[in-house]
Design a protein around this motif. Structure first.
Motif, PDB file in Angstrom:
ATOM      1  N   LEU A   9     -14.444  -2.776  -5.673  1.00 15.37           N
ATOM      2  CA  LEU A   9     -13.231  -3.392  -6.578  1.00 15.37           C
ATOM      3  C   LEU A   9     -13.610  -4.963  -6.905  1.00 15.37           C
ATOM      4  O   LEU A   9     -13.348  -5.322  -8.100  1.00 15.37           O
ATOM      5  CB  LEU A   9     -12.135  -3.373  -6.034  1.00 15.37           C
ATOM      6  N   THR A  40      -4.065  -0.498  -3.944  1.00 15.86           N
ATOM      7  CA  THR A  40      -4.775   0.747  -4.467  1.00 15.86           C
ATOM      8  C   THR A  40      -5.345   1.362  -3.089  1.00 15.86           C
ATOM      9  O   THR A  40      -6.133   2.459  -3.389  1.00 15.86           O
ATOM     10  CB  THR A  40      -6.126   0.360  -5.246  1.00 15.86           C
ATOM     11  N   THR A  71      -7.375  -6.913  -0.525  1.00 18.44           N
ATOM     12  CA  THR A  71      -8.182  -5.572  -0.353  1.00 18.44           C
ATOM     13  C   THR A  71      -9.397  -5.728   0.464  1.00 18.44           C
ATOM     14  O   THR A  71      -9.927  -6.947   0.666  1.00 18.44           O
ATOM     15  CB  THR A  71      -8.471  -5.253  -1.893  1.00 18.44           C
ATOM     16  N   GLN A 124       0.914  -1.129  -0.008  1.00 14.20           N
ATOM     17  CA  GLN A 124       0.053   0.088  -0.114  1.00 14.20           C
ATOM     18  C   GLN A 124       0.907   1.265  -0.089  1.00 14.20           C
ATOM     19  O   GLN A 124       0.380   2.152  -0.629  1.00 14.20           O
ATOM     20  CB  GLN A 124      -0.968  -0.059   1.168  1.00 14.20           C
ATOM     21  N   THR A 146      -7.228   3.774  -9.136  1.00 16.16           N
ATOM     22  CA  THR A 146      -7.206   2.366  -9.002  1.00 16.16           C
ATOM     23  C   THR A 146      -7.655   1.458  -9.978  1.00 16.16           C
ATOM     24  O   THR A 146      -7.005   0.162 -10.342  1.00 16.16           O
ATOM     25  CB  THR A 146      -8.478   2.425  -7.778  1.00 16.16           C
ATOM     26  N   GLU A 157      -3.079  -4.316  -0.223  1.00 13.36           N
ATOM     27  CA  GLU A 157      -3.886  -2.947  -0.568  1.00 13.36           C
ATOM     28  C   GLU A 157      -3.101  -2.156  -1.442  1.00 13.36           C
ATOM     29  O   GLU A 157      -2.999  -0.927  -1.001  1.00 13.36           O
ATOM     30  CB  GLU A 157      -4.062  -2.467   1.011  1.00 13.36           C
ATOM     31  N   ASP A 198     -11.766  -3.474  -0.226  1.00 14.99           N
ATOM     32  CA  ASP A 198     -12.470  -2.595  -1.196  1.00 14.99           C
ATOM     33  C   ASP A 198     -13.495  -3.690  -1.847  1.00 14.99           C
ATOM     34  O   ASP A 198     -13.123  -4.260  -3.005  1.00 14.99           O
ATOM     35  CB  ASP A 198     -11.652  -1.754  -2.198  1.00 14.99           C
ATOM     36  N   GLY A 249      -0.159   7.228  -8.003  1.00 13.87           N
ATOM     37  CA  GLY A 249      -0.530   6.060  -8.782  1.00 13.87           C
ATOM     38  C   GLY A 249       0.765   5.765  -9.683  1.00 13.87           C
ATOM     39  O   GLY A 249       0.942   4.606  -9.978  1.00 13.87           O
TER      40      GLY A 249
END
Lengths: 231, 295
Positions: free
Chosen positions: A199, A165, A194, A86, A173, A163, A196, A141
Motif C-alpha cells: 500500500l 484496510t 498499516t 480495522q 483497499t 489498519e 501493508d 468495504g
C-alpha cells in the motif's frame, strides 16, 4: 499540528509499548505509521485520541498538551478528531444514517442540518443509496465507508486510521485508499497505520516506522525534513 | 447536553433490546414478588398482633365503699392520663349480669349468694404507645395509690409472654425482611448491570466519537429505572392477583385469630416498593456504567 516529545508508554508489568518517541507532523500531511504487529502503531494512535495516557513525555495536538488531559476534556478532544478502525466499530442495531448522525446529535445540531450533512457525507463516500440499511447488511468495504463518513462528518482537522484496510480485499483497499487521499487533498491531516508495505509503495507518502516500541525510521528526516533534537 | 436526543436514544435502545429488557423486567419482577409476598405476610401477621394488642386492658377494681364523688374524680383523673385511650365503667350490677350471662344455664349457682360479691371496675384500653410491660406496670402502680382503688389487674403473666412473642416476631420480620430486601436489591442491581454489560461495546464506540459520560449516562439511567419500576408495577399486580385468589380461602382461618380481614399492601407501602425500585434502578445503572466506562 501533532507533536510528540520523548513519549513513552509502559503498561503494567513493565511491558514497554513505546519508548522515546519524537515526531512532528505538520498540518495537511499524510503520514503512514508502519511496522510489524506489536510495534506500537495502535498504542501510538491510542495516545493521540486519549484512550491511553503516556507514561512519559509530552503530546501536543494543535498546540494543546494532551498528556495530562482531564477525563472530562477527552470527549471534546475526540470531537476534533476522526478515527477509523480495522473492525469499523459501527453500532449494528443502528442504520447507516444513525451511525453517522450520532456525531452531530451529541453536538446538538438541529435535525434538518443533521439530515443535510449526513446525506452529503454519505454521498461523498458513495453510500447515499444505503442510508437506511443496517451495517451487517453491508459489505466490509461499505461498512468501512460508513465509518469514514462518521469520522468525516464534523470536518475534523485530523483523521486517524488504524489498519483501516486490514479486513478488506485488495480491490476494496484501493477504493478506500482513494477516499483517504481525497480527504487529504482537502487539507485534512491523516495518520494512517498499516503494516501493508504494498500500500505504501502504491501511494508513497511520509512513512514513520516503528519496531518493538521504538521509532526506527522517518522518511521525512532521511529526506532532509526538519530535524528533531535527538538524545 | 442533548437531552432530547438522549431520550430518543433511550427509546431506540429499549426497542432494539426488547428481549433482553423483557427478560430483565421478568427477573426483577420476580425478585419484587418475593419481597412483596413477604411484606404482605408480615403486614397481616402484624395486624393480628395489633388486634391482640388492642385487647390488652387494665382493669381497675374499686373499693366497695367508694363514694360517688371519689369515683367521679378517679374517672376524670384516668381520662386525663396519656396512657388511657378508652375507659369503660362496669358497675357492680353490670359485672353480676355479665357473669350470669357467661354461666348461662348454670347461673343458678349465683342464687346461693347473699349479695353481689363483684366490685365495680374501670376497664381501660391503653394507647398503642403504652402497650408495653414497663408502661403498664408503672400505670398500675400509680393508679393503685388512689384511695378508692382496691386492685389493678392486667393479666401480668399472659401479657409478659404475649409481648415477648410480639417482640421476637418483629425482630424476625426485620431480619428476614432485610435479607430479602438485600437479596432482591442484589438481583436487580445485577440484572441492570447485565444490560449495561451487553452494551459495553456500543458505549465504547459512542465515547470514541466524542460522547461525554454525562450524556451517555442518561439513556442507561432511564433504562435501569424503567426496568425496575415497570417490574415493581408488574410485581404489585401479580401480588394483588394472588391476594384476590387466596383472600377467600384464608379469610375464615384468619378470622379465628383476629377480627381483622386479610389486607393488601396500602398505597404507602406500594409507593415505597416502587420508590425503592427506582432507587435500585438508578444505583444499578450508575455503578455498572462507571465500571464499564473506562475507554
Amino acid at each position: 499540528m501533532i507533536e510528540l516529545y520523548h513519549v513513552a508508554k509502559i503498561y503494567e508489568r513493565d511491558i514497554t509499548a513505546l519508548s522515546e518517541i519524537n515526531i512532528k507532523i505538520r498540518k495537511g500531511e499524510f503520514v503512514y505509521i508502519t511496522g510489524p504487529s506489536g510495534a506500537g502503531k495502535t498504542t501510538l494512535l491510542k495516545l493521540l485520541f486519549a484512550a491511553e495516557r503516556p507514561s512519559a513525555g509530552q503530546i501536543l495536538i494543535g498546540g494543546k498538551n494532551i498528556s495530562r488531559i482531564k477525563p472530562r476534556e477527552i470527549p471534546y478532544l475526540r470531537r476534533q478528531l476522526g478515527v477509523v478502525f480495522q473492525d469499523f466499530k459501527l453500532i449494528n442495531h443502528w442504520t447507516v444514517f444513525q451511525n453517522v448522525a450520532f456525531v452531530l446529535e451529541i453536538l446538538g445540531f438541529p435535525r434538518r442540518e443533521i439530515r443535510r450533512r449526513v446525506l452529503q457525507t454519505l454521498k461523498r463516500v458513495q453510500l447515499h443509496h444505503r442510508v437506511e440499511s443496517f451495517p451487517q447488511k453491508l459489505s466490509g468495504g461499505e461498512q468501512q465507508r460508513v465509518a469514514i463518513a462518521r469520522a468525516l462528518i464534523n470536518d475534523p482537522k485530523i483523521l486517524m486510521a488504524d489498519e483501516p484496510t486490514g479486513n478488506l480485499d485488495p480491490d476494496i483497499t484501493q477504493e478506500i485508499m482513494k477516499f483517504f487521499l481525497e480527504i487529504n487533498d482537502r487539507g485534512t491531516t491523516i495518520l494512517f497505520a498499516t503494516h501493508d508495505r504494498s500500500l505504501i509503495q502504491a501511494y508513497p507518502k511520509r512513512v514513520i516506522s516503528l519496531n518493538r516500541g521504538s521509532l526506527v525510521g522517518d522518511s521525512e528526516e532521511s529526506s532532509g525534513g526538519f530535524e528533531l533534537g535527538r538524545t | 447536553m442533548q437531552l432530547g436526543f438522549a431520550f430518543r436514544l433511550y427509546a431506540q435502545n429499549f426497542r432494539a433490546n426488547r428481549n433482553l429488557n423483557f427478560l430483565s423486567i421478568g427477573i426483577i419482577a420476580f425478585a419484587f414478588v418475593i419481597l412483596g409476598l413477604f411484606l404482605l405476610v408480615a403486614k397481616n401477621l402484624d395486624s393480628v398482633a395489633e388486634k391482640w394488642g388492642e385487647q390488652i386492658q387494665v382493669v381497675i377494681f374499686l373499693k366497695r365503699d367508694i363514694g360517688e364523688k371519689e369515683k367521679k374524680d378517679l374517672e376524670k383523673n384516668l381520662k386525663g392520663r396519656q396512657e388511657v385511650k378508652g375507659l369503660n365503667y362496669v358497675s357492680s350490677e353490670d359485672a353480676y349480669q355479665r357473669l350470669k350471662k357467661m354461666l348461662q344455664d348454670r347461673s343458678a349457682v349465683l342464687d346461693g349468694l347473699e349479695r353481689n360479691p363483684l366490685p365495680a371496675s374501670f376497664e381501660i384500653q391503653l394507647d398503642k404507645k403504652y402497650r408495653n410491660l414497663a408502661s403498664i406496670q408503672r400505670f398500675a402502680e400509680e393508679v393503685k395509690k388512689n384511695p378508692g382503688v382496691d386492685e389493678v389487674f392486667y393479666g401480668q403473666k399472659w401479657l409478659k409472654n404475649f409481648l415477648a412473642l410480639v417482640r421476637i416476631f418483629r425482630i424476625l420480620v426485620f431480619a428476614i425482611g432485610g435479607l430479602i430486601f438485600l437479596a432482591s436489591g442484589f438481583i436487580i442491581y445485577n440484572t441492570v448491570k447485565l444490560t449495561v454489560y451487553s452494551r459495553r461495546e456500543e458505549i465504547g464506540i459512542m465515547k470514541l466519537v466524542g460522547a461525554t459520560d454525562g450524556f451517555l449516562r442518561i439513556p442507561f439511567l432511564l433504562e435501569g429505572v424503567t426496568q425496575a419500576v415497570s417490574a415493581s408495577l408488574i410485581a404489585i399486580f401479580l401480588l394483588w392477583l394472588t391476594w384476590l385468589l387466596f383472600k377467600n380461602f384464608l379469610q375464615v382461618p384468619f378470622q379465628l385469630f383476629s377480627q381483622a380481614g386479610i389486607s393488601f399492601l396500602d398505597p404507602g407501602q406500594m409507593l415505597l416498593l416502587i420508590g425503592s425500585a427506582a432507587m435500585l434502578g438508578i444505583l444499578g445503572s450508575m455503578v455498572s456504567f462507571q465500571e464499564f466506562l473506562k475507554v
